[in-house]
Design a protein around this motif. Structure first.
Motif, PDB file in Angstrom:
ATOM      1  N   LYS A 222       0.901  -1.140   0.006  1.00 54.39           N
ATOM      2  CA  LYS A 222       0.134  -0.078  -0.012  1.00 54.39           C
ATOM      3  C   LYS A 222       0.877   1.204   0.195  1.00 54.39           C
TER       4      LYS A 222
ATOM      5  N   LEU B  40      -3.989  -2.826  -6.753  1.00 55.30           N
ATOM      6  CA  LEU B  40      -2.920  -3.324  -5.828  1.00 55.30           C
ATOM      7  C   LEU B  40      -2.618  -4.757  -5.793  1.00 55.30           C
TER       8      LEU B  40
ATOM      9  N   ARG C  19       1.373  -2.132  -7.737  1.00 57.72           N
ATOM     10  CA  ARG C  19       0.220  -2.779  -8.709  1.00 57.72           C
ATOM     11  C   ARG C  19       0.740  -3.735  -9.446  1.00 57.72           C
TER      12      ARG C  19
ATOM     13  N   ASP D 170       2.717   1.864  -3.056  1.00 57.69           N
ATOM     14  CA  ASP D 170       1.456   1.561  -4.561  1.00 57.69           C
ATOM     15  C   ASP D 170       1.840   0.650  -5.425  1.00 57.69           C
TER      16      ASP D 170
END
Length: 412
Positions: A153, A164, A158, A156
């Motif tokens: 998180k 995510l 992804r 970030d």
């Protein structure tokens, strides 16, 4: 809500998982999975039926394609990916870069297998180029797991989907003595590679230690020193879910359908209780008692609570407090009367017996015999060679097998 993933070694186990409340199932196809030696695998021609059973229930489907891949395996690996795409399978669990890259090229989502031993946030960052889901190493603590989830998180991170990265961990089942299952003992002794799905489980045996110089022999007292107890997290599931992981994975593709049913039912109830705010010690005690009835090697918390060494089994095989004894096969089901008809091929069936019925379409059905009929007459017992009927709410098929559940004395 966290995803509960169930093992499926055959259609009976898969149906049991669906009925018990699994959110997803994972399974092997042909010989390129970590249970390749097992008979518990599906074929390419089964994929359409797998998808057809799971999709209407919103159950995701994952193929384990995570063994070491040699050049001569590439054709089959690509064929599995192609058929999985055509059948509408949800994702491939992979560890070899050739499989990962090919799946990506075909638009098939990839999950990074625990075989790649993901233990830190930078490794997650690297594999995010290829995968939306990653299975962490089983040797991490809950604190380490939480740090990785928080790192996803914070940084970030992804995956290819743009979402995510989701983190997956094992919650229950067999553990290997080697880190992420990378063991060579089976290969060394029998030329049967664990990393090719063909482990013969030398570690589950009892050994003697011999002093080569003096010839003195020692027997390891009452411990199978390479055979860990089974992982169980249900008694600290609140801590596990609090890490923020997205998927809880249950080990057990080589285990029986009733194991899948019981374990998934218990973890489904535990997850639901956590979110409902009703997760408590009384329920934990009940879940532990039920889990102890099906195949297990004893339970421990794995490395999640910070232990550096394993807890070892005290005996060979299962410590289950219940076993099933084969009685016979299905003959017919009378839907209006809700009555099942079975042949008794061995032992006997009595009123009051607890039984389990297992079949590829039926899954797993447990019940207690409250009434028994032979030749249209009420009886207390049906013996070998007889056919009998008894009330049953669930439909059964000719292919279904009937077992009696028997309590087992287990050494402490």
């Amino acid at each position: 809500m966290i995803e509960l993933m169930a093992p499926a070694g055959n259609f009976a186990a898969m149906q049991a998982a669906i009925d018990a409340g699994a959110d997803s199932v994972y399974f092997g196809v042909e010989q390129l999975s970590m249970r390749a030696r097992s008979t518990m695998n599906f074929t390419l021609d089964d994929l359409e039926e797998v998808a057809a059973r799971c999709a209407p229930k919103n159950v995701k489907t994952y193929i384990t394609l995570n063994t070491i891949i040699y050049d001569h395996d590439l054709g089959l690996a690509k064929k599995i990916v192609d058929r999985a795409v055509a059948a509408g399978i949800t994702a491939i669990i992979a560890s070899d870069q050739a499989v990962i890259q090919y799946a990506k090229s075909k638009g098939m989502p990839v999950h990074i297998s625990t075989q790649l031993n993901v233990t830190n946030i930078e490794t997650v960052q690297f594999y995010s180029l290829f995968a939306d889901v990653m299975v962490l190493s089983r040797e991490l603590s809950v604190r380490q797991v939480q740090k990785i989830v928080e790192g996803v998180k914070k940084d970030d991170i992804r995956g290819p989907s743009g979402e995510l990265v989701r983190i997956e961990i094992f919650a229950h089942g067999a553990l290997c003595m080697a880190v992420s299952g990378k063991c060579y003992l089976s290969l060394h002794t029998q030329n049967s590679s664990a990393n090719r799905g063909a482990c013969i489980q030398n570690c589950r045996r009892k050994y003697r230690v011999v002093d080569i110089e003096g010839g003195h022999e020692l027997e390891i007292d009452n411990e199978y020193i390479m055979s860990p107890k089974d992982l169980c997290t249900i008694d600290f599931l609140d801590q596990v879910i609090a890490t923020g992981v997205s998927v809880l994975k249950i080990e057990g593709r080589g285990r029986a359908p009733e194991y899948v049913k019981t374990v998934i039912e218990c973890y489904r109830e535990a997850i639901d209780a956590y979110y409902a705010g009703t997760y408590n010690q009384e329920k934990i005690d009940d879940w532990m008692a039920r889990l102890a009835k099906v195949y297990n090697r004893g339970f421990w918390s794995g490395y999640y609570l910070g232990q550096e060494m394993g807890e070892w089994t005290k005996k060979h095989g299962s410590s289950a407090q219940q076993k099933k004894v084969f009685l016979g096969k299905g003959i017919h089901y009378y839907p209006k009367a809700k009555v099942a008809h079975f042949d008794i091929d061995s032992y006997s069936l009595k009123v009051g017996d607890k039984v389990v019925i297992i079949g590829p379409t039926t899954g797993v059905v447990e019940t207690e015999i409250t009434e028994l009929m032979v030749n249209s007459q009420k009886v207390n017992e049906a013996t070998k060679g007889m056919d009998c009927t008894f009330p049953l709410e669930q439909l059964i098929r000719k292919s279904d097998k009937l077992y009696k559940l028997v309590d087992v004395e287990v050494e402490a």
